[in-house]
Design a protein around this motif. Structure first.
Motif: not given
Length: 1127
Positions: A1095, A1098-1100, A1041-1042, A1045, A809, A1029, A1102-1103
């Motif tokens: 993680m 966190e990403d949830y 991963w990306a 998510v 990402d 990551g 952020r997005y």
């Protein structure tokens, strides 16, 4: 007696309405024949496999229950059937209404005949109507049009296709239930006849007479109509063709009607030799190819083959010697007529006085030209001869050889004749308009001259050496009065009197020795000239225009003319100014519209507009087709210019040695460019010379024609370049995508591609992008994609597939999982932007939207049908739910509970993972596209970007304010503001694909727990890498991963927010429970699954751009702090 067509004559109006409707029905059938959905032909194997079970012919009616039960047994067939219904019911209804109107037509005609017999129309019987001129024409037309309808239906819509369409309409519409539906009768009338219009197809036995007898019509009526057609000249056409050798042309319309009507009584064709001999001698002594309606040609040799009497009678016409004589006659005729017409067309030759003195000669020339063109065009037409029929081939070859047929010479004669006819008509119209004015001015001039002469002989007027003569003075005064008294209204008497006055003026000059005085002679000569002009002017009659209209009829060539298209285009290419002559030919063709429109106009029917539009539209389309050669030739020249400028002509440097000047001059190449440029300008000039022309009821503007033609050619070339340029080889290493994008430029076929994802398809005629004048070409598919945009999209999806690549990402880059080489990055989207422009990139985004919708729908179907219907799996979910309750608490013996649940559900996750990652992958692509669009919008149109951004923000704040206080304004339902602004925002990349709702959903049980279990089942496959990551542990078991998510996030977004709330709570509980267990067992490191789950949170955050407290509500902040030290 009242005029038969008068509005208060019920009998006449009734039959006129029937005939008018007949013409409108034929136009509708011809129009619809262009729109038969290809799927009903079941030609392709793929169509047969896909739709074979839902499209049936009339065998369906033998056992509808059997067919319906077959459908009900398979849900996917039911779904396909429903989709097929939605897409085709509109066009099927239109076809059904056309078929129904044919049946209604014949029923109404029969009812009218019954009314005539029963005396409903007072004083009118079948016999009296047939004695009346209009009545006779209308009754003959009524029967003939019914025959034409049946023939058109069978020729343009194959029997099997009709049956399938009628059965589909019956199954899909409500008509089957309504009591007054006459579907059964329509099916009986239009069931397949076994006839096929393909060359070489065998003719079914008793065809078409058995077809014509499906609805029986009164035999008395038929025989009386045929009697009239045999004996009378019902349209009084012979008066327009006085020469006996033109008689078959004069009676051609009637002959066509007779041919169609004879099928209603086949006994005449079969056995009544005397009648057939009479018919052939009168109508077909020198012709055997006829046009039955708007250029539909029939070759009687083939049509009358099965009928003994007809065939025998026609054999005299088809005698080799007769064919030779006719062909030779017309060949000689063409040779003598061409120079004659060309002489008449010379500049300044057709002057008013020449025209007025030679009306009969000019009309004879026109007749000869038109008769010769008609005979040669019909008897050499490819469409009139079946190439598989040996006898027809022989006849055609003989005609072509004996007439020394040369299509170019015939076409030249047609052009000249049309031009001559056009000029003559225009002159006559003008002369008719000015007729009275001119006559009065000549009369005034003549009368004044006589008065002046009278004054001369009074001795008062000073004219040299004229003695006073009271007798002559009185005589000239009397002549002046006589001229003054001539009456324009009574043209016959005025003409006779004028001749006498001219005679008197000749005699006075001789008997009174007036020749010696030149001035008096001049006055007398002038007056005689004016009187002559008056006679000429009074002879300008409208009958001449009517004769020209009859003689100039070109309706027989409505379809054959297409065979001359290549000749027309060649002649335009050689001489662009040819277009002016072609204009006259197109206008001559437009006169064919009078035939179907006459009756519709007489009855003031509302169909007038639609029928005129149909035929005018057909003709305008043909005009466009012919003139398309101009843009084509322009583009060919342009391509040569571009090639010369890029490859041959060197760029002149700013400083240049004198001795190299000659090298850089490149005179020959520059001369070639100048020559080509001039050729292009000549082409454009040629089309603009055509002037604005009314073709039928459509105004054709040459500027618009040229612009449309250029756009059409541009679209064609661009579409071809894109079609050819964007074909990819999936096995190519590395991908061909970037090199091919660099080669490409311009245009877009997004809609056709999105169609494959739509349930209700957009047909070509419903599309806002597709146009009949400037069509976007369709090419056969080279793979599963319909167009290049689909191939491009699938190639991008293939090279960024999460099973083979890993998306980082922070770098916006995809790497190969095995080799760790870069596959592609966000430059790809800049390249697409450069190649396909904003529209192409935006189109790609739309296509991805449709793909996401399709993927989510399929995914939910699998979830509902496979996972939630499996009792064993549902029991696991129930057990886990009870184990984790309450969610705020901590699960005892956590790792065992979670691992147990994951292990038992292992088999259901692979398809789940694939679907989620596909959605995630497409969402990443959509984000990248939005970034690229937004970047280029800010760069290229910063004011637009700023305006859109502000408008978007202000709209959102207004809508939020409305929800807090409903008294504040909000866009109404019929306000398109929100819908329209969305299109702009998407094109400018001002959107977040992650916030989009793609599908509507229902409540699903266990949805949060299913997604939670899915996530923790994937965590062991991933590992945290400090620089990259979360990455995949083993390339053999790929998880990216990306996409994972973003796919989960998109899926949850489609449901109510409480599901997301429960899902996050379950993850929080998982983290707390495992951490608790680690602490109690004194394990110092944070387990990798917990790192993965944190993680994810966190990403949830952020997005979705949500505040941190959303995550911290479920996990204590100290856990996050420790997690950061691990990172």
């Amino acid at each position: 007696m009242v005029d038969f067509l008068a509005e208060n004559n019920l009998c006449g109006q009734a039959i006129l309405r029937i005939v008018s409707r007949g013409n409108a029905i034929i136009a509708e059938l011809l129009r619809l024949s262009e729109f038969i959905p290809a799927v009903f032909r079941l030609k392709d194997k793929s169509d047969q496999q896909k739709y074979g079970d839902i499209i049936c012919d009339f065998s369906y009616f033998k056992g509808p229950e059997y067919y319906e039960s077959k459908l009900e047994a398979k849900p996917e067939l039911q779904d396909l059937d429903e989709e097929f219904r939605e897409n085709n019911i509109e066009i099927l209804t239109r076809f059904y209404l056309a078929f129904e109107s044919v049946h209604k037509y014949v029923v109404d005609l029969k009812r009218y005949l019954d009314d005539l017999n029963e005396g409903v129309y007072i004083q009118q019987t079948l016999e009296t109507v047939l004695l009346n001129e209009d009545g006779k024409q209308l009754l003959c037309e009524a029967l003939y049009l019914y025959g034409v309808m049946l023939l058109v239906i069978d020729q343009k819509m194959e029997g099997e296709v009709r049956e399938r369409m009628l059965v589909s309409y019956y199954r899909y519409s409500a008509a089957r239930s309504s009591a007054d539906s006459n579907l059964d009768d329509i099916c009986k009338l239009l069931r397949s006849t076994g006839y096929s219009s393909h060359p070489g197809a065998k003719r079914p036995p008793n065809y078409p007479e058995s077809y014509f007898q499906r609805v029986p019509i009164s035999p008395t009526f038929i025989s009386m109509v045929i009697g009239r057609l045999r004996s009378d000249d019902i349209y009084n056409q012979v008066s327009a063709y006085p020469l006996p050798e033109h008689r078959s042309t004069a009676l051609a319309t009637q002959a066509a009607m007779l041919c169609v009507c004879l099928y209603f009584t086949p006994s005449i064709l079969h056995t009544q030799q005397a009648k057939m001999r009479e018919i052939v001698d009168k109508y077909f002594p020198d012709n055997w190819v006829i046009s039955i309606y708007m250029g539909i040609t029939v070759n009687l040799v083939e049509a009358w083959e099965p009928y003994k009497a007809a065939k025998t009678a026609l054999n005299y016409t088809l005698d080799t010697a007769n064919i030779k004589e006719q062909a030779g006659r017309y060949s000689a005729s063409v040779e003598s007529l061409r120079p004659q017409v060309q002489q008449l067309l010379k500049e300044g030759f057709l002057r008013e006085e020449i025209v007025l003195d030679n009306i009969p000669k000019l009309l004879n020339c026109l007749r000869d030209c038109n008769v010769a063109i008609r005979w040669l065009m019909l008897h050499t037409a490819e469409s009139a001869y079946d190439p598989n029929n040996k006898r027809l081939r022989q006849i055609k070859d003989q005609v072509i050889n004996d007439s020394k047929y040369n299509p170019k010479i015939l076409f030249q004669l047609l052009l000249d004749t049309a031009q001559f006819e056009f000029i003559l008509k225009e002159m006559f119209k003008q002369m008719l308009a000015e007729k009275q004015l001119k006559w009065e001015s000549y009369k005034k001039e003549g009368s004044e001259r006589m008065m002046e002469l009278a004054e001369v002989f009074s001795g008062v007027k000073p004219l040299t050496r004229v003695e006073k003569n009271e007798n002559l003075q009185a005589w000239f005064r009397e002549i002046s009065k006589q001229i003054e008294s001539l009456n324009y209204e009574d043209s016959t008497a005025a003409g006779r009197k004028t001749v006498q006055l001219i005679q008197a003026l000749v005699e006075v000059q001789e008997f009174h020795q007036l020749e010696s005085n030149l001035q008096v002679c001049q006055f007398l000569a002038d007056t005689r000239k004016f009187l002559h002009q008056m006679i000429r002017t009074i002879n300008i009659k409208e009958e001449v225009l009517i004769t020209m209209q009859i003689v100039g009829d070109l309706s027989y060539a409505w379809q054959i003319i297409d065979s001359f298209t290549s000749i027309m285009q060649e002649s335009i290419r050689a001489n662009p100014f040819m277009v002016t002559k072609l204009r006259a030919t197109f206008l001559k063709l437009a006169s064919a519209l009078d035939l179907p429109l006459l009756r519709i106009n007489q009855v003031n029917s509302p169909d007038l507009l639609s029928v005129s539009q149909f035929y005018s539209g057909e003709l305008v389309a043909y005009v466009r087709k012919v003139l398309q050669i101009i843009p084509e030739s322009m583009f060919t020249s342009l391509a040569k210019i571009i090639k010369l400028q890029i490859h041959d002509i060197m760029e002149v440097p700013t400083r240049l040695d004198k001795d190299k000047l000659k090298d850089y001059a490149q005179l020959s190449a520059r001369y070639e460019v100048a020559k080509l440029t001039h050729a292009i300008s000549v082409f454009t000039e040629g089309i603009l010379m055509m002037k604005t022309t009314l073709v039928g009821i459509i105004k054709v503007d040459p500027k618009q024609l040229l612009e449309d033609g250029i756009r059409k050619e541009l679209v064609k070339r661009v579409a071809y370049a894109l079609h050819k340029g964007l074909i990819f080889n999936p096995k190519a290493k590395p991908s061909e995508l970037m090199p091919k994008l660099k080669e490409m430029s311009e245009s877009c076929n997004v809609e056709q591609e999105c169609n494959s994802f739509l349930r209700t398809k957009i047909q070509d005629w419903q599309s806002v992008y597709q146009s009949t004048h400037i069509p976007i070409p369709k090419y056969p598919s080279v793979d599963e994609s319909a167009t290049f945009i689909g191939r491009l999209c699938r190639e991008i999806l293939r090279i960024t597939d999460p099973k083979t690549t890993c998306y980082i990402d922070q770098l916006n880059t995809w790497y190969d999982m095995r080799t760790h080489q870069e596959v592609t990055n966000n430059r790809l989207f800049s390249e697409i932007q450069d190649t396909l422009g904003t529209f192409g990139l935006n189109g790609l985004d739309r296509l991805l939207c449709f793909m996401i919708v399709k993927e989510l729908q399929n995914f939910l179907t699998v979830l509902q049908k496979n996972i939630l219907k499996d009792k064993a799996v549902v029991d696991i979910f129930k057990a886990l739910l009870s184990a984790v309750n309450p969610v705020k608490g901590i699960v005892a013996n956590a790792s065992k509970v979670y691992v147990n649940a994951v292990t038992k559900t292992q088999k259901i996750w692979p398809p789940y993972l694939e679907a989620i990652m596909k959605v995630g992958q497409m969402q990443i692509l959509r984000q990248q596209i939005a970034n690229e669009l937004n970047y280029s919008c800010k760069f290229d149109s910063k004011h637009l970007a700023a305006a859109l951004d502000n408008l978007n923000k202000s709209l959102l704040s207004d809508i939020e304010a409305h929800y807090q206080d409903p008294s504040l304004p909000y866009p109404k339902e019929d306000n398109t503001l929100l819908y329209e602004i969305t299109a702009y925002l998407e094109a400018a990349g001002i959107q977040n694909p992650l916030n989009k709702i793609y599908i509507t959903t229902k409540r699903l049980p266990y949805f949060p727990i299913v997604n939670f279990l899915f996530l923790i089942a994937q965590l062991p496959k991933l590992q945290n890498n400090k620089s990259q990551g979360m990455t995949c542990r083993k390339a053999a078991d790929p998880v990216d991963w990306a996409p994972l998510v973003l796919g989960l996030l998109t899926l949850l977004k489609q449901f109510h927010s409480r599901y997301t709330e429960q899902f996050l709570a379950l993850i929080g509980q998982f983290i707390r429970s495992i951490m608790e267990q680690c602490t109690s067992q004194k394990i110092p490191d944070m387990p990798s699954d917990v790192v993965g789950a944190l993680m994810f949170l966190e990403d949830y955050v952020r997005y979705t751009k949500l505040p941190r407290k959303v995550a911290e509500a479920h996990v204590p902040s100290f856990v996050f702090d420790e997690f950061r030290t691990v990172l």
